[in-house]
Design an enzyme around this catalytic site. Structure first.
Site, PDB file in Angstrom:
ATOM      1  CG  HIS A 170      26.793   2.656  57.230  1.00 17.08           C
ATOM      2  ND1 HIS A 170      26.319   1.370  57.392  1.00 17.08           N
ATOM      3  CD2 HIS A 170      25.703   3.441  57.050  1.00 17.08           C
ATOM      4  CE1 HIS A 170      25.009   1.392  57.303  1.00 17.08           C
ATOM      5  NE2 HIS A 170      24.597   2.630  57.102  1.00 17.08           N
TER       6      HIS A 170
ATOM      7  CG  ASP B 283      22.870  10.912  56.026  1.00 12.97           C
ATOM      8  OD1 ASP B 283      21.872  11.059  55.315  1.00 12.97           O
ATOM      9  OD2 ASP B 283      22.896  10.176  57.029  1.00 12.97           O
TER      10      ASP B 283
HETATM   11  N1  CMC Z   1      34.652  10.358  62.169  1.00 16.11           N
HETATM   12  C1  CMC Z   1      35.734   9.965  62.897  1.00 16.11           C
HETATM   13  N2  CMC Z   1      35.867   8.752  63.448  1.00 16.11           N
HETATM   14  C2  CMC Z   1      34.859   7.880  63.282  1.00 16.11           C
HETATM   15  C3  CMC Z   1      33.711   8.211  62.543  1.00 16.11           C
HETATM   16  C4  CMC Z   1      33.633   9.502  61.961  1.00 16.11           C
HETATM   17  N3  CMC Z   1      32.560   9.884  61.269  1.00 16.11           N
HETATM   18  N4  CMC Z   1      32.860   7.159  62.530  1.00 16.11           N
HETATM   19  C5  CMC Z   1      33.451   6.197  63.254  1.00 16.11           C
HETATM   20  N5  CMC Z   1      34.665   6.628  63.712  1.00 16.11           N
HETATM   21  C6  CMC Z   1      35.623   5.843  64.500  1.00 16.11           C
HETATM   22  C7  CMC Z   1      35.175   5.722  65.942  1.00 16.11           C
HETATM   23  O1  CMC Z   1      35.731   6.744  66.734  1.00 16.11           O
HETATM   24  C8  CMC Z   1      35.696   4.361  66.323  1.00 16.11           C
HETATM   25  O2  CMC Z   1      37.071   4.480  66.626  1.00 16.11           O
HETATM   26  P1  CMC Z   1      37.755   3.489  67.721  1.00 16.11           P
HETATM   27  O3  CMC Z   1      37.572   2.103  67.186  1.00 16.11           O
HETATM   28  O4  CMC Z   1      39.178   3.935  67.754  1.00 16.11           O
HETATM   29  O5  CMC Z   1      37.021   3.715  69.007  1.00 16.11           O
HETATM   30  C9  CMC Z   1      35.568   3.539  65.038  1.00 16.11           C
HETATM   31  O6  CMC Z   1      35.612   4.514  63.968  1.00 16.11           O
HETATM   32  C10 CMC Z   1      34.272   2.748  64.934  1.00 16.11           C
HETATM   33  O7  CMC Z   1      33.189   3.620  65.191  1.00 16.11           O
HETATM   34  P2  CMC Z   1      31.891   3.200  66.011  1.00 16.11           P
HETATM   35  O8  CMC Z   1      31.213   4.414  66.533  1.00 16.11           O
HETATM   36  O9  CMC Z   1      32.237   2.127  66.993  1.00 16.11           O
HETATM   37  O10 CMC Z   1      31.024   2.532  64.840  1.00 16.11           O
HETATM   38  P3  CMC Z   1      29.466   2.356  64.816  1.00 16.11           P
HETATM   39  O11 CMC Z   1      29.191   1.285  63.848  1.00 16.11           O
HETATM   40  O12 CMC Z   1      28.938   2.206  66.206  1.00 16.11           O
HETATM   41  O13 CMC Z   1      28.913   3.775  64.271  1.00 16.11           O
HETATM   42  C11 CMC Z   1      28.184   5.521  62.861  1.00 16.11           C
HETATM   43  C12 CMC Z   1      28.531   4.033  62.986  1.00 16.11           C
HETATM   44  C13 CMC Z   1      27.505   5.779  61.512  1.00 16.11           C
HETATM   45  C14 CMC Z   1      27.193   5.921  63.963  1.00 16.11           C
HETATM   46  C15 CMC Z   1      29.474   6.355  62.981  1.00 16.11           C
HETATM   47  O14 CMC Z   1      30.348   6.025  61.920  1.00 16.11           O
HETATM   48  C16 CMC Z   1      29.222   7.859  63.014  1.00 16.11           C
HETATM   49  O15 CMC Z   1      28.944   8.416  64.098  1.00 16.11           O
HETATM   50  N6  CMC Z   1      29.286   8.572  61.836  1.00 16.11           N
HETATM   51  C17 CMC Z   1      28.956   9.959  61.766  1.00 16.11           C
HETATM   52  C18 CMC Z   1      27.457  10.142  61.711  1.00 16.11           C
HETATM   53  C19 CMC Z   1      26.866   9.713  60.380  1.00 16.11           C
HETATM   54  O16 CMC Z   1      27.348  10.069  59.326  1.00 16.11           O
HETATM   55  N7  CMC Z   1      25.744   8.967  60.438  1.00 16.11           N
HETATM   56  C20 CMC Z   1      25.018   8.539  59.259  1.00 16.11           C
HETATM   57  C21 CMC Z   1      25.026   7.049  59.071  1.00 16.11           C
HETATM   58  S1  CMC Z   1      24.426   6.537  57.452  1.00 16.11           S
HETATM   59  C22 CMC Z   1      22.825   7.085  57.287  1.00 16.11           C
HETATM   60  C23 CMC Z   1      21.897   6.802  58.400  1.00 16.11           C
HETATM   61  O17 CMC Z   1      22.027   5.794  59.101  1.00 16.11           O
HETATM   62  O18 CMC Z   1      20.982   7.586  58.577  1.00 16.11           O
END
Ligand code: CMC
Length: 392
Positions: A269, A326
């Protein structure tokens, strides 16, 4: 960066002031108007929470009854709006239908599109909250070829939605209180989450003076994406694909592999760097509904084991990746009987309350101005136009 701060993804930009929802991502705290989310999920009901988010305080008993009356009198939709569904393919994704049908409400409710009239804004908010379940249930009924059911205002918000979704005109629909309770909790948990992507979309759309139905439709479109609300559908599909606990390590390895775009859906998140407090309640709701319905779901066992393994893995520990709301919501919705395509629609029914509360807060702000981010231009510098026949 000169005159602008470069902040892609808005990781460090506060775009507004708000009194509605507070998140402490490091500690895993979520408050609606000061009230902890777990207390609201345990002790309140969705309409009371809607009143709280919209008005700032929990309602008195008379206010509660009046609000319930005001919402329920708007649960029906214009008969002509129902005709819209026939224009869609039967296999249309219900989120696609919702984007269109909610935007189309502006074509029907002309007396609640004047954004400068506070009374019209209130009526629009009641209409949106009240009609979302009706529209969502109709999208489902259309997809399975069953007749639409009119709302029954003697039922609770959740009960009415369950009946419109799963009931048929041929026989009475008996609401299971266990299912109704799980549904209410699910709606409460997802009702608001400060400036998430879809809420920011609603605010940005609203900042131009667009009508509330158009703004909520924009929010629905944004919510659909798998990085946001679409994660619940993606999470359950992932859990089904994993299927059995012995396959978990394979998927954990994929999530950790930088060359593989796969992510653990329902994990991580932007704001929570600790356990998402909604996921904590949601996992309990999932366990309760399965226990009380006397069912076991292998998907729930996979989810619990996956969580356990990930939370003990240095990759997820270092990056502070925890289950989000989720991760378990799909287990609950699936236990209730919803197909995965309806998961994000349920999220939209609930989040519509937060969207409209945030939109209202923005409209009441005398300092409100159009949202207009700047950019860092990286394209070509000025050059002279070359006629087509002189180009190489
Ligand atoms: N699985 C594996 N690695 C992950 C994941 C995951 N679910 N989420 C983040 N990472 C890693 C990512 O690869 C990155 O690694 P590095 O720093 O080495 O490049 C690091 O963690 C930070 O991730 P980010 O994408 O820069 O973080 P963000 O704040 O931009 O993204 C997020 C947040 C929710 C989009 C992301 O965690 C994600 O894609 N999660 C899976 C989708 C999900 O469950 N979304 C629901 C969010 S909560 C409810 C809602 O908002 O509706």
């Amino acid at each position: 960066t000169g005159r602008f701060t470069y902040d892609p993804g808005f990781t460090s930009t506060a775009a507004c002031e708000s009194k509605i929802t507070y998140i402490d991502g490091d500690q895993g705290i979520l408050l609606y108007r000061g009230y902890p989310i777990d207390q609201l999920a345990e002790k309140s009901n969705f309409l009371e929470v809607a009143y709280l988010l919209l008005n700032g305080d929990l309602p008195s008993k008379p206010d509660h009854d009046e609000f319930t009356h005001l919402i329920t009198r708007h649960t029906m939709i214009h008969e002509q709006l129902a005709q819209f569904y026939r224009g869609f393919r039967r296999d249309a994704h219900p989120m696609a239908i919702m984007c269109g049908i909610v935007g189309a409400m502006a074509a029907f409710y002309h007396d609640s599109t004047d954004i400068h009239d506070p009374q019209q804004r209130v009526i629009a908010s009641h209409r949106i909250i009240a009609k979302m379940p009706t529209l969502a249930a109709m999208a489902y009924k259309y997809s399975i070829g069953q007749p639409f059911l009119y709302p029954d205002n003697s039922l609770s918000f959740a009960g009415n939605f369950l009946r419109m979704t799963f009931g048929v005109p041929a026989e009475p629909y008996v609401i299971d209180p266990v299912v109704e309770d799980a549904m209410e909790k699910l709606l409460i948990l997802q009702a608001d989450h400060e400036q998430n992507a879809s809420t920011s979309t609603v605010r940005l759309a609203g900042s131009s003076g667009a009508n509330p139905f158009a703004c909520i439709s924009a929010g629905i479109a944004c919510l659909w994406g798998p990085a946001h609300g679409g994660a619940n559908e993606a999470a359950l599909n992932m859990l089904r694909e994993i299927g059995t606990p012995d396959r978990i390590p394979e998927f954990i390895a994929r999530a950790k592999n930088k060359d593989d775009p796969f992510r653990l859906m329902g994990f991580g998140h932007r704001v929570y760097k600790n356990y998402d407090p909604r996921a904590k309640v949601m996992s309990k709701v999932a366990k309760d509904i399965l226990d009380k319905l006397g069912r076991s779901d292998p998907i729930f066992d996979v989810a619990r084991e996956l969580e356990h393994i990930a939370l003990n893995d240095p990759y997820f520990i270092d990056k502070k990746l925890y289950p989000n709301v989720d991760f378990y919501s799909g287990v609950v919705m699936s236990a209730i009987g919803f197909p995965t395509s309806m998961f994000t629609v349920l999220f939209a029914i609930s989040r519509a309350v937060g969207w409209i509360a945030q939109w209202t807060e923005m409209m009441e702000d005398p300092e409100q101005k159009i949202g207009r981010p700047r950019q860092l231009y990286t394209g070509p510098t000025q050059r002279d136009f070359v006629p087509l026949n002189a180009r190489g």
